[in-house]
Motif scaffolding. Structure first.
Motif, PDB file in Angstrom:
ATOM      1  N   LEU A  27      39.334  37.411  36.518  1.00 26.94           N
ATOM      2  CA  LEU A  27      39.993  37.801  37.759  1.00 26.94           C
ATOM      3  C   LEU A  27      40.169  36.605  38.690  1.00 26.94           C
ATOM      4  CD1 LEU A  27      41.137  40.023  39.517  1.00 26.94           C
ATOM      5  CD2 LEU A  27      38.805  40.722  40.079  1.00 26.94           C
ATOM      6  N   ALA A  28      39.136  35.790  38.824  1.00 26.60           N
ATOM      7  CA  ALA A  28      39.229  34.595  39.660  1.00 26.60           C
ATOM      8  C   ALA A  28      40.324  33.667  39.160  1.00 26.60           C
ATOM      9  CB  ALA A  28      37.885  33.863  39.689  1.00 26.60           C
ATOM     10  N   MET A  29      40.381  33.456  37.843  1.00 29.09           N
ATOM     11  CA  MET A  29      41.396  32.572  37.280  1.00 29.09           C
ATOM     12  C   MET A  29      42.794  33.154  37.482  1.00 29.09           C
ATOM     13  SD  MET A  29      41.479  29.599  35.886  1.00 29.09           S
ATOM     14  CE  MET A  29      39.861  29.356  35.154  1.00 29.09           C
ATOM     15  N   ALA A  30      42.941  34.464  37.333  1.00 30.89           N
ATOM     16  CA  ALA A  30      44.246  35.094  37.529  1.00 30.89           C
ATOM     17  C   ALA A  30      44.728  34.945  38.965  1.00 30.89           C
ATOM     18  CB  ALA A  30      44.176  36.572  37.139  1.00 30.89           C
ATOM     19  N   LEU A  31      43.828  35.124  39.925  1.00 29.11           N
ATOM     20  CA  LEU A  31      44.205  34.982  41.334  1.00 29.11           C
ATOM     21  C   LEU A  31      44.585  33.537  41.650  1.00 29.11           C
ATOM     22  CD1 LEU A  31      41.475  37.249  42.970  1.00 29.11           C
ATOM     23  CD2 LEU A  31      43.890  37.795  42.638  1.00 29.11           C
ATOM     24  N   ALA A  32      43.826  32.593  41.092  1.00 29.24           N
ATOM     25  CA  ALA A  32      44.135  31.180  41.307  1.00 29.24           C
ATOM     26  C   ALA A  32      45.511  30.848  40.758  1.00 29.24           C
ATOM     27  CB  ALA A  32      43.066  30.299  40.669  1.00 29.24           C
ATOM     28  N   ARG A  33      45.795  31.306  39.553  1.00 29.14           N
ATOM     29  CA  ARG A  33      47.082  31.008  38.933  1.00 29.14           C
ATOM     30  C   ARG A  33      48.228  31.775  39.578  1.00 29.14           C
ATOM     31  NH1 ARG A  33      44.703  30.556  32.808  1.00 29.14           N
ATOM     32  NH2 ARG A  33      44.790  28.282  32.690  1.00 29.14           N
ATOM     33  N   ALA A  34      47.923  32.829  40.306  1.00 32.57           N
ATOM     34  CA  ALA A  34      48.962  33.558  41.027  1.00 32.57           C
ATOM     35  C   ALA A  34      49.323  32.881  42.344  1.00 32.57           C
ATOM     36  CB  ALA A  34      48.510  34.990  41.290  1.00 32.57           C
ATOM     37  N   GLY A  35      48.514  31.890  42.769  1.00 35.25           N
ATOM     38  CA  GLY A  35      48.831  31.143  43.976  1.00 35.25           C
ATOM     39  C   GLY A  35      47.907  31.372  45.143  1.00 35.25           C
ATOM     40  N   VAL A  36      46.869  32.204  45.000  1.00 33.41           N
ATOM     41  CA  VAL A  36      45.918  32.416  46.099  1.00 33.41           C
ATOM     42  C   VAL A  36      45.270  31.082  46.452  1.00 33.41           C
ATOM     43  CG1 VAL A  36      43.746  33.526  46.738  1.00 33.41           C
ATOM     44  CG2 VAL A  36      45.496  34.827  45.524  1.00 33.41           C
ATOM     45  N   GLY A  37      45.231  30.754  47.736  1.00 36.54           N
ATOM     46  CA  GLY A  37      44.808  29.425  48.152  1.00 36.54           C
ATOM     47  C   GLY A  37      43.331  29.243  48.393  1.00 36.54           C
ATOM     48  N   SER A  38      42.576  30.350  48.572  1.00 38.58           N
ATOM     49  CA  SER A  38      41.154  30.210  48.895  1.00 38.58           C
ATOM     50  C   SER A  38      40.364  31.333  48.248  1.00 38.58           C
ATOM     51  CB  SER A  38      40.951  30.230  50.417  1.00 38.58           C
ATOM     52  OG  SER A  38      39.588  30.126  50.748  1.00 38.58           O
ATOM     53  N   LEU A  39      39.353  30.949  47.465  1.00 38.73           N
ATOM     54  CA  LEU A  39      38.467  31.916  46.818  1.00 38.73           C
ATOM     55  C   LEU A  39      37.031  31.642  47.247  1.00 38.73           C
ATOM     56  CD1 LEU A  39      39.690  32.087  43.097  1.00 38.73           C
ATOM     57  CD2 LEU A  39      39.887  33.883  44.819  1.00 38.73           C
ATOM     58  N   THR A  40      36.328  32.700  47.655  1.00 40.52           N
ATOM     59  CA  THR A  40      34.894  32.627  47.899  1.00 40.52           C
ATOM     60  C   THR A  40      34.203  33.365  46.760  1.00 40.52           C
ATOM     61  OG1 THR A  40      35.198  32.593  50.300  1.00 40.52           O
ATOM     62  CG2 THR A  40      33.022  33.211  49.480  1.00 40.52           C
ATOM     63  N   LEU A  41      33.361  32.674  46.015  1.00 40.60           N
ATOM     64  CA  LEU A  41      32.688  33.247  44.854  1.00 40.60           C
ATOM     65  C   LEU A  41      31.221  33.509  45.184  1.00 40.60           C
ATOM     66  CD1 LEU A  41      34.074  30.879  42.056  1.00 40.60           C
ATOM     67  CD2 LEU A  41      35.076  33.014  42.909  1.00 40.60           C
ATOM     68  N   VAL A  42      30.753  34.730  44.906  1.00 44.08           N
ATOM     69  CA  VAL A  42      29.363  35.109  45.176  1.00 44.08           C
ATOM     70  C   VAL A  42      28.761  35.694  43.905  1.00 44.08           C
ATOM     71  CG1 VAL A  42      27.809  36.478  46.595  1.00 44.08           C
ATOM     72  CG2 VAL A  42      29.947  35.599  47.578  1.00 44.08           C
ATOM     73  N   ASP A  43      27.712  35.060  43.404  1.00 47.89           N
ATOM     74  CA  ASP A  43      27.009  35.555  42.215  1.00 47.89           C
ATOM     75  C   ASP A  43      25.718  34.755  42.093  1.00 47.89           C
ATOM     76  OD1 ASP A  43      26.151  36.034  39.437  1.00 47.89           O
ATOM     77  OD2 ASP A  43      28.144  36.909  39.160  1.00 47.89           O
ATOM     78  N   GLY A  44      24.620  35.433  41.791  1.00 48.07           N
ATOM     79  CA  GLY A  44      23.350  34.747  41.684  1.00 48.07           C
ATOM     80  C   GLY A  44      22.971  34.336  40.278  1.00 48.07           C
ATOM     81  N   ASP A  45      23.803  34.687  39.280  1.00 45.67           N
ATOM     82  CA  ASP A  45      23.423  34.470  37.886  1.00 45.67           C
ATOM     83  C   ASP A  45      23.780  33.073  37.386  1.00 45.67           C
ATOM     84  OD1 ASP A  45      22.410  36.993  37.784  1.00 45.67           O
ATOM     85  OD2 ASP A  45      24.117  37.880  36.733  1.00 45.67           O
ATOM     86  N   VAL A  46      23.211  32.747  36.227  1.00 49.72           N
ATOM     87  CA  VAL A  46      23.441  31.473  35.547  1.00 49.72           C
ATOM     88  C   VAL A  46      24.102  31.763  34.200  1.00 49.72           C
ATOM     89  CG1 VAL A  46      22.290  29.494  34.475  1.00 49.72           C
ATOM     90  CG2 VAL A  46      21.503  30.351  36.689  1.00 49.72           C
ATOM     91  N   PHE A  47      25.009  30.893  33.772  1.00 45.94           N
ATOM     92  CA  PHE A  47      25.641  31.049  32.463  1.00 45.94           C
ATOM     93  C   PHE A  47      24.606  30.936  31.352  1.00 45.94           C
ATOM     94  CE2 PHE A  47      29.746  29.743  34.475  1.00 45.94           C
ATOM     95  CZ  PHE A  47      30.457  30.865  34.108  1.00 45.94           C
TER      96      PHE A  47
END
Length: 572
Positions: free
Chosen positions: A323-343
């Motif tokens: 979802l984050a990548m889709a929004l970025a590629r759609a042109g959204v200029g600012s994303l705030t990401l919140v998550d406490g997990d580790v890959f």
């Protein structure tokens, strides 16, 4: 076969007159055969040459213009070698079993384009083709250009390494930030350059791109600027003088947008060559490679108007990552990401980052992946659980244009739903979640606009107690409530919901499309959207589906009438 086709064409007088076969001896001992003839139209006699390229019939034939009588000095759509630009490769659908039909189609297109060249607005066609006349600069590769065209003259910056022009940018930080190849360069010298918007078609019916490389003609176009813009430009030219020999021209095309080309002045004396007191100088064409945000966005299908939008995304797992990548590629200029997990390695096969960010916090790894792939976006990562993030930043919900939750935790999502509805100033919120084993996915919008107040309908409405004292059930569910659908691989703390990468992508795509409509102001109410997957794996595992799943016949489920008039959250 090739010679027979050309000979057949020579007998079609409606396509070409007086056709005669000719051939050239090639250096490898072979021969190149072609047909010469005449096309008469609109009072002109056009001498043409028709050749069949080696890849024919996978492409159209080639038509070259040898002469036009009466003479036409400036002819658009004809390349320097005389070839007529009659094809756009992307729209060709050729029947290779009918080579004569392809050859005939070539000549029909040639007739149509020649009529346009001879009777149409040639100046407008040249303006459309401007960039092609600027190719092949003596410098070799085009200069990266981070200048966004608009309708006002202004200063911009040129980046030089010694005397080598490396880039032009409105913000000199942009080349290093958004082009990895610039991050490894030694320190550059910054010099002023001047951006000038011009409209040659407004006053010159005989416009040709070559005029822009002629100082006397270029001065005419520059001095035809509106009076206010002319005064601004006079100040810029006077302040910069001959120390700004680079000019970026924003040339208006017939459709209204601007093409960008560069001009470098040499051997200048006195003031700037374009100033009223300028004493001349030679002109060098500079081919530019556009890397500005409006061009890249529109060329790649993104929406330039979304660059000013801010989205908060809570949850950067499988669905959240796509979802984050889709929004970025759609042109959204600012994303705030919140998550406490580790890959973890267990995330490899269903996350957009794959194995690349193993061991990193998800928010930082996802930020790196977005910034690696998409320019002109600001990503702000917060490695926290959503509850802690909102406790520390209670004003966050009204400082974004949209909040999206992809947490996979309905308890926390219901709490976020209550917080969203605690103030009418808060942003709309989208909740998305997956069903197990490819059964489907859902996206719900709440706190969206309806006239002057938020539209009723929220996540709380979607959960109900079928029996007093029993557990809450999601009314949109496809999987029958009351079952534990998570799996356990490593004991305590290792439980996960089984679904595949394509399931995450489908849910992210459904949510992203709805999110973009919200950001554009195209959505009213509180829609619930669902996609329905194949139930075979789910049923083979011994599970049961709900009546809602069984009642849907298509891939996308109909909107559910879920809004409760007694909801304690959205109806108060």
């Amino acid at each position: 076969m090739r010679r027979a086709l050309l000979e057949h064409l020579s007998r079609c007088q409606e396509l070409i007159e007086g056709g005669e076969m000719e051939s050239l001896l090639l250096t490898d001992g072979g021969r190149r055969e072609f047909l010469r003839g005449l096309i008469r139209m609109d009072g002109y006699e056009i001498g043409v040459r028709v050749e069949l390229p080696p890849t024919f019939p996978l492409c159209l034939a080639k038509v070259f213009i040898d002469s036009i009588s009466p003479r036409v000095e400036r002819r658009p759509h004809i390349l320097t070698d005389g070839r007529l630009c009659i094809e756009a490769e992307s729209d060709l659908l050729l029947d290779v079993h009918d080579p004569w039909g392809i050859l005939r189609e070539t000549l029909v297109r040639a007739h149509r384009l020649l009529h346009q060249i001879l009777t149409g607005d040639r100046a407008a066609e040249f303006a459309r083709e401007l960039i092609s006349y600027w190719k092949g600069s003596p410098r070799g590769l085009p200069v990266p250009c981070f200048v966004a065209p608009d309708d006002r003259p202004r200063l911009t910056k040129a980046l030089y390494f010694e005397e080598l022009l490396l880039a032009v940018a409105d913000d000199p930080r942009e080349p290093a930030r958004f082009s990895p190849d610039f991050s490894r360069l030694p320190p550059c010298t910054l010099r002023n350059a001047i951006y000038i918007p011009i409209d040659p078609l407004a006053g010159d019916p005989a416009f040709h791109p070559d005029k822009l490389a002629t100082l006397s003609e270029l001065r005419k176009y520059v001095r035809a600027l509106p009076s206010r813009d002319g005064r601004v430009l006079d100040k810029l030219l006077g302040r910069s003088g001959k120390h700004s020999p680079l000019v970026i021209l924003g040339v208006r095309r017939p459709e209204g947008e601007r093409a960008l080309v560069g001009i470098q002045f040499h051997d200048t004396r006195g003031g700037h060559p374009l100033a009223h007191e300028g004493n001349g100088g030679s002109v060098e064409k500079i081919e530019l490679q556009r890397r500005d945000a409006p061009f890249l966005a529109s060329r790649g299908g993104a929406d330039p108007h979304l660059r000013g939008r801010k989205v908060l995304l809570a949850g950067c797992g499988a669905v959240g990552g796509y979802l984050a990548m889709a929004l970025a590629r759609a042109g959204v200029g600012s994303l705030t990401l919140v998550d406490g997990d580790v890959f973890e390695l267990a995330n490899t096969y269903r996350h957009v980052c794959g194995i690349a960010r193993n061991g990193m916090p998800k928010v930082f790894g996802l930020r790196q992946e977005i910034e690696r792939l998409v320019p002109y976006i600001t990503v702000s990562p917060y490695q926290q659980r959503l509850e802690a993030f909102l406790h520390e930043r209670p004003q966050t919900l009204d400082s974004h244009d949209l909040v999206i939750a992809a947490l996979g935790n309905p308890t926390i999502e219901l709490e976020l739903n209550r917080r969203i509805w605690s103030s009418h100033r808060n942003a709309p919120a989208l909740f998305c979640w997956l069903e197990p084993l490819g059964l489907g996915g859902h996206a719900l919008l709440t706190h969206g606009r309806a006239s002057q107040s938020p539209a009723r309908g929220c996540l709380e409405c979607l959960y109900d107690h079928p029996v007093r004292g029993a557990a809450l059930e999601n009314l949109a569910a496809f999987a029958k409530p009351g079952e534990a659908y998570t799996r356990d691989s490593f004991g305590c703390g290792g439980r996960y919901l089984p679904f595949g990468d394509l399931d995450a992508q489908n849910t992210a795509q459904l949510t992203a499309r709805l999110a973009l409509r919200v950001l554009r102001g195209e959505v009213e109410g509180a829609p619930l959207q669902s996609w329905k997957g194949d139930a075979r794996a789910f049923l083979q595992a011994g599970y049961e589906v709900t009546s809602r799943y069984e009642s849907q016949t298509g891939a996308f489920a109909e909107t559910l009438a879920y809004i409760r008039p007694d909801c304690a959250v959205c109806q108060t």
